[in-house]
Write a protein that holds these residues in place. Structure first.
Motif, PDB file in Angstrom:
ATOM      1  N   SER A 167       0.844  -1.191   0.000  1.00 16.92           N
ATOM      2  CA  SER A 167       0.000   0.000   0.000  1.00 16.92           C
ATOM      3  C   SER A 167       0.879   1.241   0.000  1.00 16.92           C
ATOM      4  O   SER A 167       1.620   1.484   0.959  1.00 16.92           O
ATOM      5  N   GLY A 168       0.800   2.026  -1.077  1.00 17.32           N
ATOM      6  CA  GLY A 168       1.636   3.214  -1.106  1.00 17.32           C
ATOM      7  C   GLY A 168       1.380   4.116  -2.288  1.00 17.32           C
ATOM      8  O   GLY A 168       0.786   3.726  -3.286  1.00 17.32           O
ATOM      9  N   PHE A 169       1.832   5.355  -2.141  1.00 15.24           N
ATOM     10  CA  PHE A 169       1.815   6.333  -3.220  1.00 15.24           C
ATOM     11  C   PHE A 169       2.799   7.429  -2.868  1.00 15.24           C
ATOM     12  O   PHE A 169       3.211   7.552  -1.706  1.00 15.24           O
ATOM     13  N   ARG A 170       3.174   8.227  -3.852  1.00 11.48           N
ATOM     14  CA  ARG A 170       4.068   9.364  -3.593  1.00 11.48           C
ATOM     15  C   ARG A 170       3.221  10.554  -3.169  1.00 11.48           C
ATOM     16  O   ARG A 170       2.414  11.046  -3.952  1.00 11.48           O
ATOM     17  N   LYS A 208      13.802   5.926   5.612  1.00  7.75           N
ATOM     18  CA  LYS A 208      13.475   7.334   5.392  1.00  7.75           C
ATOM     19  C   LYS A 208      14.554   7.945   4.516  1.00  7.75           C
ATOM     20  O   LYS A 208      15.723   8.010   4.900  1.00  7.75           O
ATOM     21  N   THR A 209      14.161   8.404   3.317  1.00 10.86           N
ATOM     22  CA  THR A 209      15.110   8.989   2.372  1.00 10.86           C
ATOM     23  C   THR A 209      15.029  10.505   2.330  1.00 10.86           C
ATOM     24  O   THR A 209      15.910  11.159   1.784  1.00 10.86           O
ATOM     25  N   ASN A 262       6.296   7.123  -0.569  1.00  6.41           N
ATOM     26  CA  ASN A 262       7.349   7.486  -1.520  1.00  6.41           C
ATOM     27  C   ASN A 262       7.401   6.583  -2.736  1.00  6.41           C
ATOM     28  O   ASN A 262       8.384   6.600  -3.471  1.00  6.41           O
ATOM     29  N   MET A 263       6.375   5.773  -2.977  1.00 11.43           N
ATOM     30  CA  MET A 263       6.349   4.897  -4.158  1.00 11.43           C
ATOM     31  C   MET A 263       4.935   4.821  -4.704  1.00 11.43           C
ATOM     32  O   MET A 263       3.981   4.607  -3.946  1.00 11.43           O
ATOM     33  N   ASN A 264       4.804   4.991  -5.999  1.00  9.15           N
ATOM     34  CA  ASN A 264       3.511   4.834  -6.655  1.00  9.15           C
ATOM     35  C   ASN A 264       3.275   3.386  -7.082  1.00  9.15           C
ATOM     36  O   ASN A 264       4.176   2.548  -7.003  1.00  9.15           O
TER      37      ASN A 264
END
Length: 368
Positions: free
Chosen positions: A193-196, A243-244, A276-278
C-alpha cells in the motif's frame, strides 16, 4: 463563526484541508428499496475532498441521505448547503455542533476530519445521542480508541469505522473463497500500500494532526486487509523503517515501513506502507491449494481480482454508496455485516499500529 483553519490553529495545528480527488471511474446501479424502509439521516463533519466523494456517492444511496453539515468554514457550509439541499438550521461549526442533540433531522455523524480530531469529535457526537461513522484510522492511539468505544457504548449509539473495502464485492468474494476452504490452509499474505505524497505542508505530514505518517494513512489498508484476507489476528509483528527525505518526513512522520506478521496457524505476512512509491496497491493471498491476487486491491475502483481458477468477476460499485447503505442497515435494522466494521475492529488496528511503531523503534519482535 470561526473558520476551520482558525479552529485548527487554536488547537495548535495546521489547516486540515483535504486534497481534491479525481472523478469516479466506475458505476453503480442500486436496486430501489421498499418505500417503508427507514433512511439514515447523516451529518457530514469536515467538508474536505473525501467528504465530497462521500456526499456525491450518497446521492445514489437508498437507505441514507445527507441532512446535516459540520465545518469551520462558513463559505463551505453555504456552498454545500445549497448543493446538497441542507437547510441552514442543520449546518453547524465545530464550536456549536453539540446542539445537534436537539435536531431530529440527524441520526448519525460521519467524522471525516484529520486523525487527531476523531477522538474529540466522536465523543461529542455520541454524547449528543448520535450514531458515529468515523474515518480510519479511528484515532491516533489505543487509549483514545478505547475511550471512543466506551463513550459510544455509554451513549447507546453505534460506532462504525469507514472500512469501505469490507463491503466491496471482489473483496467479499475473496473472503468467501477463503472461508469455504477453496484455497486450503492459508500460508502467506502480502499487502502493498503506497503512493508518492505531494504537498509537504498538508495535514497528513503533520504528526500532531495525523499521528504518524504513511502507516496512519495508506498503510492501514494493508493492516486491515491482512486481517480479513487471512481470517486471523496476528500474534506478533516485526518492522523496519526507511526514510530517504527527512526534510519532508520529519521526526515521527514515517515515509516507508516494511512490516511482518505471524499468526497462530503458522501463516505469515509481509506488508509495505509508503508515501514514496507509486503503483503499490496489491494483495496476494497464498494457500495450500490456491491463491487470490487483487490489483488494484483497495483503490476507489475498479477493483480487479483473480485466483488460481481465473478471474473473479464481481459487480463494480461505488464503494462509498455501498458502504453507507450497508451501514444504514447495520444501524437501523441491526444487520450483521459479512465482515465487521465496528469500533472494536478499529481498536485492533490501533493496537497493531502501535506494535509496528514499537517494533521499528526497538528492532524487536513485538507480541500482540
Amino acid at each position: 463563526m470561526k473558520s476551520r483553519r482558525t479552529f485548527l490553529k487554536q488547537m495548535g495545528v495546521v489547516s486540515a484541508g483535504l486534497p481534491l480527488v479525481g472523478p469516479q471511474l466506475f458505476s453503480f446501479n442500486p436496486q430501489q428499496s421498499p418505500a417503508n424502509e427507514k433512511v439514515l439521516r447523516v451529518a457530514l463533519m469536515g467538508l474536505g475532498g473525501y467528504a465530497k466523494r462521500v456526499a456525491e456517492a450518497m446521492k445514489d444511496c437508498k437507505r441514507a441521505k445527507v441532512t446535516g453539515l459540520i465545518s469551520g468554514t462558513p463559505e463551505k457550509l453555504k456552498e454545500w448547503g445549497a448543493l446538497y439541499n441542507v437547510p441552514e438550521k442543520n449546518r453547524y461549526n465545530y464550536q456549536n455542533f453539540d446542539s445537534i442533540k436537539n435536531n431530529p433531522d440527524i441520526d448519525a455523524v460521519y467524522v471525516i476530519t484529520p486523525n487527531s480530531l476523531h477522538h474529540n469529535h466522536t465523543i461529542r457526537a455520541a454524547r449528543a445521542g448520535k450514531h458515529v461513522i468515523c474515518e480510519k484510522p479511528m484515532a491516533i492511539s489505543v487509549k483514545e480508541g478505547q475511550e471512543m468505544v466506551e463513550a459510544c457504548k455509554k451513549a447507546g449509539v453505534h460506532l462504525l469505522v469507514g472500512y469501505r473495502m469490507r463491503f466491496e464485492p471482489h473483496t467479499l468474494e475473496a473472503v468467501r473463497m477463503r472461508k469455504e476452504g477453496e484455497l486450503g490452509a492459508i500460508k502467506f499474505f502480502q499487502g502493498l500500500s503506497g503512493f508518492r505524497i505531494g504537498n509537504p505542508n498538508q495535514w497528513r505530514l503533520n504528526k500532531e494532526l495525523a499521528g504518524g505518517g504513511a502507516l496512519m494513512d495508506i498503510g492501514i489498508y494493508a493492516i486491515n486487509g491482512c486481517r480479513y484476507m487471512v481470517g486471523e489476528e496476528p500474534i506478533w509483528v516485526t518492522a523496519q523503517e526507511t526514510k530517504t527525505d527527512p526534510v519532508k518526513f520529519k521526526a515521527g512522520v514515517d515515509e516507508t515501513i516494511l512490516f511482518q506478521f505471524g499468526f497462530k496457524s503458522g501463516a505469515t505476512a509481509s506488508c509495505l506502507s509508503t508515501y514514496n512509491m507509486n503503483y503499490l496497491d496489491r494483495f496476494f493471498l497464498n494457500g495450500e491449494r490456491g491463491f487470490i491476487e487483487m490489483q488494484p486491491a483497495t483503490g476507489y475502483g475498479p477493483i480487479r481480482a483473480r485466483s488460481n481458477k481465473g478471474e473473479i468477476n464481481a459487480p463494480v460499485v461505488v464503494h462509498q454508496t455501498v458502504q453507507i447503505d450497508e451501514m444504514a442497515a447495520i444501524i437501523l435494522d441491526g444487520k450483521k455485516p459479512e465482515i465487521p466494521v465496528d469500533g472494536e475492529v478499529g481498536l485492533q488496528d490501533l493496537r497493531i499500529i502501535e506494535a509496528i511503531y514499537k517494533a521499528v523503534e526497538t528492532g524487536k519482535k513485538i507480541p500482540l
